[in-house]
Design a protein around this motif. Structure first.
Motif, short mmCIF file in Angstrom:
data_model
loop_
_atom_site.label_atom_id
_atom_site.label_comp_id
_atom_site.label_asym_id
_atom_site.label_seq_id
_atom_site.Cartn_x
_atom_site.Cartn_y
_atom_site.Cartn_z
N SER A 107 -5.70 -21.85 0.45
CA SER A 107 -6.20 -22.11 -0.76
C SER A 107 -4.67 -22.55 -2.14
O SER A 107 -5.37 -22.97 -3.26
CB SER A 107 -7.05 -20.96 -2.07
OG SER A 107 -6.17 -19.95 -1.90
N GLY A 108 -3.84 -22.32 -0.97
CA GLY A 108 -2.44 -22.22 -1.59
C GLY A 108 -1.87 -22.25 -1.55
O GLY A 108 -1.51 -21.15 -1.05
N PRO A 109 -1.08 -21.41 -2.37
CA PRO A 109 1.08 -21.47 -2.09
C PRO A 109 0.38 -19.67 -2.57
O PRO A 109 -0.31 -19.29 -2.92
CB PRO A 109 1.77 -21.96 -3.05
CG PRO A 109 1.74 -23.25 -3.46
CD PRO A 109 -0.07 -23.04 -3.29
N VAL A 110 1.03 -18.83 -1.33
CA VAL A 110 1.13 -17.71 -1.97
C VAL A 110 1.47 -17.19 -3.14
O VAL A 110 2.74 -17.63 -3.35
CB VAL A 110 1.30 -16.54 -0.57
CG1 VAL A 110 1.43 -15.13 -0.59
CG2 VAL A 110 0.58 -17.45 1.03
N ASP A 111 0.39 -16.67 -3.62
CA ASP A 111 0.96 -15.38 -4.90
C ASP A 111 2.40 -15.01 -4.94
O ASP A 111 2.82 -14.37 -4.20
CB ASP A 111 0.22 -14.73 -5.59
CG ASP A 111 0.38 -14.11 -6.78
OD1 ASP A 111 0.80 -13.22 -6.64
OD2 ASP A 111 0.56 -14.79 -8.02
N SER A 112 3.40 -14.84 -5.76
CA SER A 112 4.80 -14.70 -5.44
C SER A 112 4.56 -12.74 -5.33
O SER A 112 5.36 -12.62 -4.45
CB SER A 112 5.94 -15.11 -6.07
OG SER A 112 4.99 -15.25 -7.83
N ALA A 113 3.90 -12.32 -6.48
CA ALA A 113 3.78 -11.21 -6.13
C ALA A 113 3.26 -10.60 -4.81
O ALA A 113 3.67 -9.36 -4.55
CB ALA A 113 2.91 -10.36 -7.40
N ARG A 114 2.34 -11.39 -4.53
CA ARG A 114 1.12 -10.47 -3.38
C ARG A 114 2.75 -10.86 -2.07
O ARG A 114 2.47 -10.00 -1.34
CB ARG A 114 0.17 -11.91 -3.01
CG ARG A 114 -0.82 -10.78 -2.04
CD ARG A 114 -2.01 -11.88 -1.59
NE ARG A 114 -3.00 -11.09 -0.66
CZ ARG A 114 -3.17 -10.21 -1.04
NH1 ARG A 114 -3.93 -9.68 -2.22
NH2 ARG A 114 -4.42 -9.92 0.75
N LEU A 115 3.40 -12.02 -1.95
CA LEU A 115 4.38 -12.31 -1.59
C LEU A 115 5.71 -11.02 -0.73
O LEU A 115 5.78 -10.78 -0.10
CB LEU A 115 4.69 -13.70 -1.14
CG LEU A 115 6.26 -14.19 -0.75
CD1 LEU A 115 5.27 -13.69 1.50
CD2 LEU A 115 7.07 -16.03 -0.59
N ASP A 116 5.20 -10.32 -2.51
CA ASP A 116 6.95 -9.47 -2.43
C ASP A 116 5.99 -8.60 -1.53
O ASP A 116 6.74 -7.97 -1.22
CB ASP A 116 6.96 -9.18 -3.24
CG ASP A 116 8.02 -10.44 -3.67
OD1 ASP A 116 9.07 -11.49 -3.52
OD2 ASP A 116 8.24 -10.49 -5.24
N TRP A 117 4.51 -8.07 -1.76
CA TRP A 117 4.16 -7.20 -1.25
C TRP A 117 3.83 -7.11 -0.12
O TRP A 117 4.59 -6.19 1.21
CB TRP A 117 3.12 -6.69 -2.14
CG TRP A 117 1.54 -6.09 -1.44
CD1 TRP A 117 2.05 -4.65 -1.89
CD2 TRP A 117 0.72 -6.13 -1.24
NE1 TRP A 117 0.58 -3.85 -1.29
CE2 TRP A 117 0.54 -4.41 -0.24
CE3 TRP A 117 -0.18 -7.42 -0.55
CZ2 TRP A 117 -1.38 -4.71 0.30
CZ3 TRP A 117 -1.11 -7.34 0.31
CH2 TRP A 117 -1.88 -6.09 0.85
N MET A 118 3.67 -7.96 0.75
CA MET A 118 3.73 -8.06 1.72
C MET A 118 4.60 -8.04 2.64
O MET A 118 5.24 -7.34 3.64
CB MET A 118 2.91 -9.48 2.06
CG MET A 118 1.70 -9.82 1.82
SD MET A 118 1.39 -11.82 2.05
CE MET A 118 1.68 -12.29 3.57
N LEU A 119 5.94 -8.34 2.17
CA LEU A 119 7.16 -8.42 2.37
C LEU A 119 7.54 -6.67 2.35
O LEU A 119 8.54 -6.62 3.22
CB LEU A 119 8.06 -9.78 1.89
CG LEU A 119 8.01 -11.16 2.68
CD1 LEU A 119 8.77 -11.80 1.92
CD2 LEU A 119 7.54 -11.21 4.19
N GLY A 120 7.16 -6.40 1.89
CA GLY A 120 7.24 -5.17 1.36
C GLY A 120 6.71 -4.53 2.38
O GLY A 120 7.32 -2.98 2.89
N LEU A 121 5.22 -4.93 2.99
CA LEU A 121 4.72 -4.28 3.51
C LEU A 121 5.76 -4.12 5.66
O LEU A 121 5.61 -3.28 6.09
CB LEU A 121 2.97 -3.95 4.37
CG LEU A 121 2.53 -4.41 2.88
CD1 LEU A 121 1.55 -4.72 2.97
CD2 LEU A 121 1.86 -2.83 2.90
N PHE A 122 6.39 -5.07 5.33
CA PHE A 122 6.49 -5.61 6.82
C PHE A 122 8.41 -6.08 6.81
O PHE A 122 8.11 -7.61 6.64
CB PHE A 122 5.72 -6.62 7.46
CG PHE A 122 4.29 -6.17 7.74
CD1 PHE A 122 3.95 -5.08 8.57
CD2 PHE A 122 3.46 -6.79 7.05
CE1 PHE A 122 3.10 -4.72 8.33
CE2 PHE A 122 1.90 -6.78 6.91
CZ PHE A 122 1.61 -4.92 7.67
#
Length: 241
Positions: A107-122
């Motif tokens: 649906s478009g670029p990954v939200d920056s806050a969500r991206l930070d959360w994902m990269l915090g997981l991995f």
């Protein structure tokens, strides 16, 4: 009581001449991590693939968030909010980690806050962000596969054997990542052969045998009952510590 997010009622699945699922009935509560356990060939992967519409249920009903999705196409099931991480991981090895994530966010670029959360997981994915995904280790590829599934908000994650073949240190990292997903309120149905990982993560448990659900209940009850473990799974938690 709150209606389950996902509900299977007497689901049968045939693959060619083979009758794989033979009346699967189960509920997946919202906000829980439900383990789907069973011996090899019990029908666990077929259950996930049938939910996703990759294999069509021969009969029975699958309801998601109150909607009948039994005959829906796989794209329409994905658009309804279900993500599937197959055992094969299905990442694009020639593309970079970043490109894999970008493609998953339809649906478009990954939200920056969500991206930070994902990269915090991995965190490993951040280190290899601009490198081909084929350069990742097996555990890191599994992390990327899960990150792709959550690149956009989902209502339900279906994950097939995320710790299979991983070294113990990677299994522990995967357990911590799923704990964080649980804490974030994700609803997860997870197939797992590693009983130690299952016992560390599961809120609820479903046990399959010969294409049917033969046990359902709290994961803590199964962990506490070695006789039940042996009867249902042919193992005990002590053997997997």
């Amino acid at each position: 009581m709150t209606e389950p997010l996902l509900q299977l009622t007497d689901v049968h699945t045939h693959i060619g001449p083979y009758h794989i699922l033979q009346g699967v009935t189960c509920d997946i509560p919202t906000g829980s991590l439900t383990m789907l356990l069973g011996r090899n060939g019990a029908g666990k992967t077929t259950t996930l693939r049938t939910i996703m519409g990759l294999w069509r249920a021969s009969s029975g009903k699958i309801r998601f968030d109150g909607r009948d999705i039994t005959t829906c196409s796989t794209p329409s099931i994905a658009q309804a909010g279900i993500a599937y991480v197959p055992e094969s991981m299905a990442i694009f090895t020639d593309l970079t980690v970043r490109e894999n994530i970008v493609l998953a966010a339809r649906s478009g670029p990954v939200d920056s806050a969500r991206l930070d959360w994902m990269l915090g997981l991995f965190p490993a994915l951040k280190r290899f962000w601009n490198l081909p995904a084929g350069n990742l280790s097996g555990g890191q590829k599994q992390m990327l596969a899960i990150a792709r599934a959550i690149a956009e908000p989902r209502r339900l994650l279906l994950v097939d054997e995320p710790t299979k073949g991983l070294a113990p240190v990677m299994v522990r990292s995967m357990i911590e990542a799923f704990r964080a997903l649980k804490a974030a309120g994700e609803t997860i149905l997870l197939v797992e052969q590693n009983f130690y990982a299952a016992s560390a993560l599961g809120d609820n448990v479903l046990v399959m045998d010969d294409g049917r659900i033969v046990h359902s209940g709290a994961m803590s009850d199964l962990v506490a009952d070695q006789v039940l473990q042996q009867r249902l799974l042919g193992l005990s938690l002590d053997a997997h510590q």
